[in-house]
Design a protein around this motif. Structure first.
Motif, PDB file in Angstrom:
ATOM      1  N   ASP A 138       0.288   6.637  -7.113  1.00 52.55           N
ATOM      2  CA  ASP A 138       0.785   7.663  -8.150  1.00 52.55           C
ATOM      3  C   ASP A 138       2.177   7.933  -8.361  1.00 52.55           C
ATOM      4  O   ASP A 138       3.077   7.875  -7.280  1.00 52.55           O
ATOM      5  CB  ASP A 138       0.207   9.098  -7.512  1.00 52.55           C
ATOM      6  N   ILE A 139       2.701   8.012  -9.624  1.00 49.08           N
ATOM      7  CA  ILE A 139       4.019   7.915 -10.078  1.00 49.08           C
ATOM      8  C   ILE A 139       4.940   9.329  -9.458  1.00 49.08           C
ATOM      9  O   ILE A 139       5.958   9.199  -9.053  1.00 49.08           O
ATOM     10  CB  ILE A 139       4.231   7.751 -11.736  1.00 49.08           C
ATOM     11  N   ASP A 140       4.444  10.277  -9.427  1.00 51.45           N
ATOM     12  CA  ASP A 140       4.583  11.486  -9.076  1.00 51.45           C
ATOM     13  C   ASP A 140       4.944  11.446  -7.371  1.00 51.45           C
ATOM     14  O   ASP A 140       6.429  11.858  -6.862  1.00 51.45           O
ATOM     15  CB  ASP A 140       3.924  12.590  -9.111  1.00 51.45           C
ATOM     16  N   LEU A 141       4.083  10.636  -6.355  1.00 49.45           N
ATOM     17  CA  LEU A 141       4.440  10.511  -5.325  1.00 49.45           C
ATOM     18  C   LEU A 141       5.692   9.625  -5.078  1.00 49.45           C
ATOM     19  O   LEU A 141       6.167   9.585  -4.156  1.00 49.45           O
ATOM     20  CB  LEU A 141       3.090  10.185  -4.609  1.00 49.45           C
ATOM     21  N   ARG A 142       5.378   8.326  -5.735  1.00 49.64           N
ATOM     22  CA  ARG A 142       6.572   7.240  -5.772  1.00 49.64           C
ATOM     23  C   ARG A 142       7.642   7.987  -6.017  1.00 49.64           C
ATOM     24  O   ARG A 142       8.816   7.890  -5.292  1.00 49.64           O
ATOM     25  CB  ARG A 142       6.121   6.233  -6.614  1.00 49.64           C
ATOM     26  N   ASN A 143       7.936   8.972  -6.956  1.00 49.78           N
ATOM     27  CA  ASN A 143       9.361   9.482  -7.374  1.00 49.78           C
ATOM     28  C   ASN A 143       9.766  10.512  -6.209  1.00 49.78           C
ATOM     29  O   ASN A 143      10.886  10.251  -5.824  1.00 49.78           O
ATOM     30  CB  ASN A 143       9.196  10.291  -8.692  1.00 49.78           C
ATOM     31  N   ARG A 144       8.621  11.089  -5.744  1.00 47.94           N
ATOM     32  CA  ARG A 144       8.918  11.998  -4.443  1.00 47.94           C
ATOM     33  C   ARG A 144       9.540  11.361  -3.226  1.00 47.94           C
ATOM     34  O   ARG A 144      10.537  11.517  -2.730  1.00 47.94           O
ATOM     35  CB  ARG A 144       7.767  12.965  -4.247  1.00 47.94           C
ATOM     36  N   LEU A 145       8.863  10.299  -2.902  1.00 42.57           N
ATOM     37  CA  LEU A 145       9.245   9.503  -1.842  1.00 42.57           C
ATOM     38  C   LEU A 145      10.501   8.711  -1.775  1.00 42.57           C
ATOM     39  O   LEU A 145      11.389   8.774  -1.024  1.00 42.57           O
ATOM     40  CB  LEU A 145       8.165   8.458  -1.333  1.00 42.57           C
TER      41      LEU A 145
ATOM     42  N   THR B 151       0.991  -1.122   0.071  1.00 46.53           N
ATOM     43  CA  THR B 151      -0.022  -0.166  -0.144  1.00 46.53           C
ATOM     44  C   THR B 151       0.913   1.391  -0.008  1.00 46.53           C
ATOM     45  O   THR B 151       2.032   1.248   0.648  1.00 46.53           O
ATOM     46  CB  THR B 151      -0.886   0.049   1.308  1.00 46.53           C
ATOM     47  N   GLU B 152       0.073   2.375  -0.445  1.00 45.65           N
ATOM     48  CA  GLU B 152       0.871   3.614  -0.426  1.00 45.65           C
ATOM     49  C   GLU B 152       1.237   4.135   1.055  1.00 45.65           C
ATOM     50  O   GLU B 152       2.354   4.525   1.153  1.00 45.65           O
ATOM     51  CB  GLU B 152      -0.077   4.615  -0.999  1.00 45.65           C
ATOM     52  N   ASP B 153       0.280   3.713   2.140  1.00 47.95           N
ATOM     53  CA  ASP B 153       0.734   4.169   3.471  1.00 47.95           C
ATOM     54  C   ASP B 153       1.958   3.274   3.924  1.00 47.95           C
ATOM     55  O   ASP B 153       2.903   3.772   4.505  1.00 47.95           O
ATOM     56  CB  ASP B 153      -0.361   3.801   4.360  1.00 47.95           C
ATOM     57  N   GLN B 154       2.364   2.178   3.524  1.00 45.23           N
ATOM     58  CA  GLN B 154       3.289   1.156   3.899  1.00 45.23           C
ATOM     59  C   GLN B 154       4.505   1.848   2.965  1.00 45.23           C
ATOM     60  O   GLN B 154       5.718   1.961   3.767  1.00 45.23           O
ATOM     61  CB  GLN B 154       3.083  -0.116   3.310  1.00 45.23           C
ATOM     62  N   ALA B 155       4.694   2.532   1.973  1.00 35.17           N
ATOM     63  CA  ALA B 155       5.626   3.022   1.298  1.00 35.17           C
ATOM     64  C   ALA B 155       6.104   4.224   1.980  1.00 35.17           C
ATOM     65  O   ALA B 155       7.084   4.501   2.368  1.00 35.17           O
ATOM     66  CB  ALA B 155       5.287   3.370  -0.354  1.00 35.17           C
ATOM     67  N   GLU B 156       4.942   5.105   2.368  1.00 34.08           N
ATOM     68  CA  GLU B 156       5.326   6.379   3.317  1.00 34.08           C
ATOM     69  C   GLU B 156       5.933   5.983   4.579  1.00 34.08           C
ATOM     70  O   GLU B 156       6.757   6.792   4.948  1.00 34.08           O
ATOM     71  CB  GLU B 156       4.098   7.165   3.068  1.00 34.08           C
ATOM     72  N   MET B 157       5.616   5.018   4.997  1.00 31.97           N
ATOM     73  CA  MET B 157       5.986   4.744   6.621  1.00 31.97           C
ATOM     74  C   MET B 157       7.571   4.337   6.160  1.00 31.97           C
ATOM     75  O   MET B 157       8.327   4.939   7.264  1.00 31.97           O
ATOM     76  CB  MET B 157       5.208   3.772   7.159  1.00 31.97           C
ATOM     77  N   ALA B 158       7.931   3.627   5.246  1.00 32.78           N
ATOM     78  CA  ALA B 158       8.878   3.136   5.095  1.00 32.78           C
ATOM     79  C   ALA B 158       9.976   4.301   4.807  1.00 32.78           C
ATOM     80  O   ALA B 158      11.190   4.309   5.273  1.00 32.78           O
ATOM     81  CB  ALA B 158       9.290   1.957   3.657  1.00 32.78           C
TER      82      ALA B 158
END
Length: 524
Positions: free
Chosen positions: A124-131, A41-48
């Motif tokens: 979202d690709i922009d969010l992924r790239n930012r993270l 999930t997006e939340d998991q990516a953000e937490m990492a």
């Protein structure tokens, strides 16, 4: 509660997380994850990614780096044995050497876990790239610290398999090339600023400021000036009018602060314990030396050995206001407590339990709310990058490139003209040697007790001069029974081996585990 990233988030190899109760850190704690079930999930990516921020702060360890310079002294080997790195008696088994190596490779592993796995998440690709860019910049910071301390270090850019554990060291030049390329590849994926709820994340300015630092330290002068100018041209940052507030916990979202390690009430920093003196409940383990006090100019903008307003009988009058904002001098006031080492009954006097060995105390990072009877910890953020560094990087880089124009003076004077400092402007014409001396002194006093001095005296090749011989504290004028009362307090005798000490050794325990890390740095 502060609405920001904080450094306590923990990332183990199996990714176990702890989270704040507010804003983007508002995640439920997860018991345990593996690579197979975590990256969904997006939340998991953000937490990492959030977990990589833990390694921006290193609590007392990083602060103690100043004790391996001519600015400060550490009297104890607990909780950190930087004392030996400062006086020249360290061995390759020193705990501090092992700590920084291990700590920053944990940071790198956390970031590599993100960059290896975030593509698995449907988002979202922009969010992924930012993270991913946030993790890459945090990794670049870890490597910047490592190469500055140890020189050649293993360049590890992905999660290692068991067969890859016995890595060799990568030449420092190759690590620098990778870092610069990596920053160039990702900084545009980062926003110039965030909403308040996202405060604390890596911005485009942070990426470029780190790039400017790496280039400056590598003596790529024109490129360093260009990178610093890119930060300046963002027009997102400014010199804060209140210098002391940047460090006392009252101004943590200042427009001067580009990136900081952040703390909250439930997860505090112990820095105030080691810096504060007895009057505010501290242990005085990290104290200023006379040489730092002497580095501050007088109010006429001249060094004490040139100024007509300097009075050796009243040495703390008519001085750069940053002296009083950074250091508690005798009779100074800290949070309502008068610190007078000349009083025999003073808690803070020389020889008293937990009192300063030099007679001076730091004010920086002492919380403004501390008035005694506290628990020794604080929520003060620790600054990693701020705009004053960008300006002085720009100035130094152009000075060293001998590309001296009005913008060099403007950058230096923007720092010196801070509202509650307001020193006389450095005026043209000055030659390269004169400006070099000015910008080096400016860096020393502006960034006292921040992480810069150790790297500066190494890259300027002056450590063998400033780290050798006797180091002193305050003048002994109050003790008339001493036969040498007209001298300063002798704090320590130091040695510096110019053929060895410009780099720390690879921790011997690491070489014992992995012979591919040999040969050891020269002299160790």
């Amino acid at each position: 509660m502060k609405s920001k990233i904080y450094i306590y988030s923990i990332l183990s190899l199996l990714l176990m997380f702890s989270a704040c109760s507010e804003d983007f850190l508002d995640k439920q704690q997860t018991d345990a994850y593996t690579d197979q079930n975590y990256w969904v999930t997006e939340d998991q990516a953000e937490m990492a990614v959030t977990s990589t921020y833990r390694f921006l702060g290193d609590d007392w360890w990083k602060t103690f780096l100043t004790c391996a310079t001519d600015d400060s002294y550490a009297w104890s080997t607990w909780p950190c044995d930087m004392l030996y790195a400062g006086n020249g008696s360290a061995t390759a088994n020193l705990g501090s050497f092992s700590h920084f190596w291990s700590f920053y490779y944990q940071a790198i592993a956390a970031a590599n876990n993100v960059t290896d796995n975030i593509e698995k998440v449907d988002m979202d690709i922009d969010l992924r790239n930012r993270l991913a860019a946030e993790a890459r910049i945090n990794r670049a910071y870890a490597y910047q610290q490592l190469i500055g301390l140890y020189g050649d270090v293993p360049l590890i850019t992905h999660v290692q398999s068991l067969s890859e554990f016995n890595v060799s060291r990568t030449p420092k030049s190759e690590v620098i090339s990778f870092l610069l390329s990596d920053i160039d590849d990702c900084y545009e994926d980062l926003p110039v600023s965030y909403d308040a709820s996202e405060f604390g994340r890596v911005t485009r300015g942070a990426a470029l400021a780190l790039k400017a630092r790496i280039l400056l330290y590598d003596e790529q002068w024109s490129e360093a000036a260009a990178a610093a100018k890119m930060v300046m041209d963002l027009q997102q940052y400014s010199i804060d009018p209140d210098y002391a507030s940047l460090f006392d916990g009252t101004n943590e979202q200042s427009d001067e602060i580009i990136l900081s390690a952040q703390y909250i009430a439930t997860h505090k920093s112990a820095i105030a314990t080691w810096v504060g003196g007895p009057a505010v409940g501290g242990w005085s383990e990290l104290v200023p030396l006379q040489s730092l006090v002497d580095a501050y100019e007088c109010t006429d903008g001249l060094p004490i050995d040139e100024s007509t307003v300097y009075d050796p009988d009243k040495p703390f009058e008519n001085r750069d206001p940053r002296l009083d904002m950074t250091i508690v001098v005798p009779g100074g006031v800290l949070n309502g407590n008068t610190i007078d080492v000349t009083e025999p009954n003073s808690l803070d006097g020389l020889g008293k339990n937990n009192a300063s060995y030099s007679g001076y105390y730091y004010k920086k990072y002492i919380p403004a709310t501390i008035d005694g009877g506290w628990d020794g910890n604080s929520t003060n953020d620790i600054i990693i990058l701020r705009y004053a560094e960008v300006l002085l990087t720009y100035a130094e880089a152009k000075i060293e490139a001998n590309d001296i124009d009005q913008s060099v003076y403007d950058a230096i004077n923007e720092v010196r003209s801070r509202a509650n400092v307001n020193l006389p402007a450095v005026e043209s014409p000055k030659n390269q040697t004169e400006l070099r001396e000015i910008v080096r002194r400016e860096r020393r006093v502006e960034f006292a007790m921040e992480e810069h001095r150790l790297f500066d005296i190494r890259r300027w090749n002056i450590a063998e001069e400033v780290m050798t011989g006797d180091v002193y504290g305050i003048y002994n004028y109050w003790d008339t029974e001493r036969t040498d009362y007209e001298t300063n307090v002798l704090v320590e005798r130091r040695t510096f081996n110019k053929d060895r000490d410009y780099l720390w050794p690879v921790p011997q325990g690491e070489i014992d585990l992995n012979e591919n890390l040999a040969p050891q740095n020269q002299g160790w």
